[in-house]
Design a protein around this motif. Structure first.
Motif, PDB file in Angstrom:
ATOM      1  N   GLY A 166       0.791  -1.221   0.000  1.00 14.19           N
ATOM      2  CA  GLY A 166       0.000   0.000   0.000  1.00 14.19           C
ATOM      3  C   GLY A 166       0.825   1.275   0.000  1.00 14.19           C
ATOM      4  N   SER A 167       2.145   1.152   0.000  1.00 13.22           N
ATOM      5  CA  SER A 167       2.979   2.357   0.041  1.00 13.22           C
ATOM      6  C   SER A 167       3.123   3.015  -1.326  1.00 13.22           C
ATOM      7  N   SER A 168       2.766   2.295  -2.394  1.00 16.82           N
ATOM      8  CA  SER A 168       2.816   2.845  -3.749  1.00 16.82           C
ATOM      9  C   SER A 168       1.441   2.744  -4.384  1.00 16.82           C
ATOM     10  N   ALA A 169       1.109   3.706  -5.220  1.00 18.77           N
ATOM     11  CA  ALA A 169      -0.167   3.691  -5.936  1.00 18.77           C
ATOM     12  C   ALA A 169      -0.139   2.608  -7.010  1.00 18.77           C
ATOM     13  N   ALA A 170      -1.308   2.118  -7.362  1.00 18.90           N
ATOM     14  CA  ALA A 170      -1.423   1.043  -8.359  1.00 18.90           C
ATOM     15  C   ALA A 170      -0.779   1.442  -9.680  1.00 18.90           C
TER      16      ALA A 170
END
Length: 183
Positions: A166-170
């Protein structure tokens, strides 16, 4: 994520999960004993089984569903991004899918627990169970172990594994992954 990886619509998306019910209904008990078992017992009964049995069932399910997935994929034309837990690294490797053609995105236990708790279908699945919170925890423990086993298997076959926390956007993750894949 599969839709983002589908190159802005230049590839079709195939979801193993979306095909599960159709596959379970199409296979005979002899050809798919685990598919039949899992679809005929209730969620509470399934999650009450010992963890080793649940985990073995998940792997057997993937192996039983895989020939049906292959049939579906063979019927599609053009590029396809296929996604789902039934795509075990061992199965793809046995069909000659090279390390440059597949990537596994595996959630951290915390990421999965949070997002599954938000999904309406997951809440509906557990609704009415006498010990819904305990059943959810068992489900998450099983899936965390499955993720760890699949990650290890993917690495064993030389495939890339992305841990999703969840630390990076899709779209950021998709850009990084597509940069590594062949055209």
């Amino acid at each position: 994520m599969a839709a983002v990886l589908a190159y802005g619509g230049r590839a079709a998306v195939y979801s193993c999960d979306d095909a599960f019910d159709r596959h379970a209904g199409a296979v005979s008990a002899a050809a798919g004993p685990t598919l039949k078992k899992v679809t005929t017992i209730g969620v509470a009964q399934r999650l009450a089984q010992p963890m080793r049995i649940q985990l073995a069932d998940v792997f057997r399910l993937a192996r039983e569903q895989f020939p049906l997935i292959l049939d579906d994929l063979r019927s599609m034309s053009g590029p396809v991004v296929a996604e789902g837990s039934a795509l075990l690294p061992e199965l793809l490797a046995s069909h000659g899918v090279g390390a440059d053609r597949a990537v596994w995105m595996v959630p951290t236990p915390e990421f999965q627990r949070y997002h599954y708790a938000q999904r309406p279908w997951a809440r509906r699945l557990l609704a009415g169970l006498p010990e819904a919170a305990g059943a959810f925890e068992t489900w998450m423990q099983r899936d965390s172990q499955f993720a760890a086993d699949v990650s290890a298997q993917a690495r064993e076959f030389g495939y890339r594994v992305w841990t999703i926390d969840g630390s990076s956007a899709a779209d950021e993750i998709a850009a990084q992954i597509t940069a590594e894949l062949p055209e």
